[in-house]
Design a protein around this motif. Structure first.
Motif, short mmCIF file in Angstrom:
data_model
loop_
_atom_site.label_atom_id
_atom_site.label_comp_id
_atom_site.label_asym_id
_atom_site.label_seq_id
_atom_site.Cartn_x
_atom_site.Cartn_y
_atom_site.Cartn_z
N ALA A 236 0.84 -1.20 0.00
CA ALA A 236 0.00 0.00 0.00
C ALA A 236 0.87 1.25 0.00
O ALA A 236 1.99 1.25 0.50
N ARG A 237 0.35 2.32 -0.56
CA ARG A 237 1.07 3.60 -0.57
C ARG A 237 0.51 4.50 0.52
O ARG A 237 -0.70 4.63 0.68
N VAL A 238 1.41 5.14 1.26
CA VAL A 238 1.00 6.04 2.33
C VAL A 238 0.44 7.33 1.73
O VAL A 238 1.10 7.97 0.90
N THR A 239 -0.77 7.69 2.15
CA THR A 239 -1.41 8.91 1.62
C THR A 239 -1.58 9.99 2.69
O THR A 239 -1.90 11.13 2.36
N THR B 171 5.90 3.40 0.10
CA THR B 171 5.17 2.14 0.00
C THR B 171 5.45 1.30 1.24
O THR B 171 6.60 1.21 1.69
N THR C 152 -3.51 4.78 4.04
CA THR C 152 -2.88 4.16 2.87
C THR C 152 -3.93 3.91 1.80
O THR C 152 -5.14 4.06 2.04
#
Length: 276
Positions: free
Chosen positions: A21-24, A47, A101
C-alpha cells in the motif's frame, strides 16, 4: 499488557493486507510515550513493506520503490491495539495515530497512551536500534539452545520468574506466559537462576516455546481489552493452568494454586508441582 503472542497475532491480522500500500497521509492525536520523530508529511508517498515483529515491537518498513528508506516502530504499551480497515470512521478519544494508505487506515487506539509510534531510518539505526538493543533472542530462534539459556542463567542470583520477565535472555515470556511455562517445567517461580540445572533449563526452554505456540494458536490472551486488527479477542486465558486461578485446585495434582507477588507482578504456581 499485550505480550509477544498478542503482538504477533496483531501483525498477522493486517500484514498481508497493508503490504504494497502507498501512504497517503498521517494523523497524530494526543502525544504518546515518545514523539514520532519526523514531520508526518515526509511519510507521504512511501510504500509499505513487509511488517515484521521484534519482541513486542512491530516494524513497518517504508519503501521508495523496492528499496527500504525508513520505517515506523510501533509498541502497543499497556492497553493499545491496532485496527486496519476502511477509511471513514472518525477518530475517537483514544485513537492517537492513523496511517492512511491506499488499502485502508492503520489506527492505534491506546487509552493509557503508553504505546508509541516512532520513526527510524532503519531497524539497526536511530531510535529503533536504541529501543531494541537490550532484547534477548526470539523464542523460536534455532540459535537459542538449552546451552545458551543455561549459560545465561548460571551467573544470575535473581529469581527465574524475574529473569523471564526481563526479556534479555529470551523475549516473549510475559507474566501470563512465564507463569504457565514455569508450571509446565515444574519450576517454582522463586527459584534462583543459578540453581537451574542444564536439564531443567532445557525443559524450561521447551515449555516457553510450547506455551507461546499454544497462545499463538489460540489468538493470544484477552484479559481486558486486547483485540487484533480484525477486532478479534484471544482465547488462551481459558486454557491457563495456574494464571488467575488462585485458591483453585491444580489440574495436575489436585493441590491448591497459590498467588504471590514478585517485583510488583503476580505469580501463580502450584507448590505441589513446582519445585525450587
Amino acid at each position: 499488557m499485550p505480550e509477544l503472542p498478542e503482538v504477533e497475532v496483531t501483525r498477522r491480522s493486517f500484514a498481508e493486507r497493508i503490504a504494497g500500500a502507498r501512504v497517503t497521509g498521517v494523523r497524530l492525536g494526543a502525544p504518546l510515550r515518545w514523539p514520532l520523530g519526523c514531520d508526518p508529511e515526509t511519510l507521504h508517498g512511501f510504500t509499505v513493506g513487509e511488517v515484521q515483529r521484534r519482541g513486542k515491537y512491530l516494524w513497518v518498513p517504508l519503501l521508495d520503490g523496492r528499496h527500504p528508506v525508513c520505517g515506523l516502530l510501533l509498541h502497543l504499551g499497556m492497553s493499545g491495539s491496532l485496527a486496519f480497515g476502511e477509511p471513514g470512521a472518525q477518530p475517537g478519544k483514544h485513537d492517537h495515530f492513523d496511517l492512511f494508505t491506499t488499502r485502508g487506515v492503520l489506527r492505534l487506539t491506546d487509552p493509557r497512551r503508553f504505546g508509541a509510534v516512532v520513526w527510524s531510518p532503519g531497524l539497526e539505526h536511530g531510535m529503533a536500534a536504541k529501543l531494541l538493543s537490550g532484547l534477548g533472542r526470539e523464542p523460536f530462534d534455532p540459535a537459542l539452545t538449552p546451552e545458551v539459556v543455561h549459560a545465561a542463567l548460571k551467573g544470575r542470583r535473581t529469581s527465574i520468574k524475574a529473569a523471564l520477565l526481563a526479556g534479555d535472555i529470551v523475549v516473549g515470556a510475559g507474566n501470563i506466559y512465564a507463569c504457565e511455562a514455569l508450571f509446565c517445567a515444574g519450576i517454582d517461580p522463586r527459584t534462583a537462576c543459578h540453581r537451574i540445572s542444564r536439564p531443567r533449563a532445557e525443559r524450561l526452554l521447551a515449555c516457553v516455546r510450547g506455551t507461546l505456540a499454544q497462545a499463538l494458536e489460540l489468538g493470544g490472551s484477552t484479559l481486558r481489552d486486547f483485540r487484533d486488527a480484525h477486532g478479534m479477542s484471544g482465547a488462551f486465558q481459558s486454557q491457563a493452568q495456574v494464571y488467575g486461578r488462585e485458591g483453585e485446585a491444580c489440574r495436575r495434582c489436585g493441590g491448591t494454586v497459590r498467588r504471590i507477588v514478585q517485583g510488583q507482578r503476580a505469580s501463580f504456581f502450584c507448590p505441589g508441582c513446582q519445585k525450587r
